[in-house]
Design a protein around this motif. Sequence first.
Motif: not given
Length: 127
Positions: A35-45
């Motif tokens: 979260x420190x940057x602005x890059x997307x965080x992708x999750x699988x669920x």
Amino acid sequence: MRDLEIYIRDLDLLAVRQWLGSHLDQLDLPGEELVQGVRPIRARAAYNGCDIRATIYPQAGGKRYASLIIEGAELPWDSDLECGRSAWQALATEIRCSPGDWKEGEPVEDERWWRIDQRGEQLAVWN
């Protein structure tokens, strides 16, 4: 495939992970350090045997709001507003979401969003 999108004020990734994890059958969401940057965080669920993609875009709605997009054939919520209500209950931070009537390409001058916070739910202009 369906998709839901909400905006979360002052993102707390651990709290989002706990909230999503309580509604999904399986969740693989990377750590807080991303979260420190602005890059997307992708999750699988997974939910009801269907694969789900969840993507968090930090600072998507200005510096204070992160966008969460959840995509899949089966989702725990039927609308952005229903998802937003659930997020508000779990995260206790302002949530914004589309009322569902805006379409890509339409003018946004008078675009209204659901704002869910300690004052309740109300349609408001974003700024």
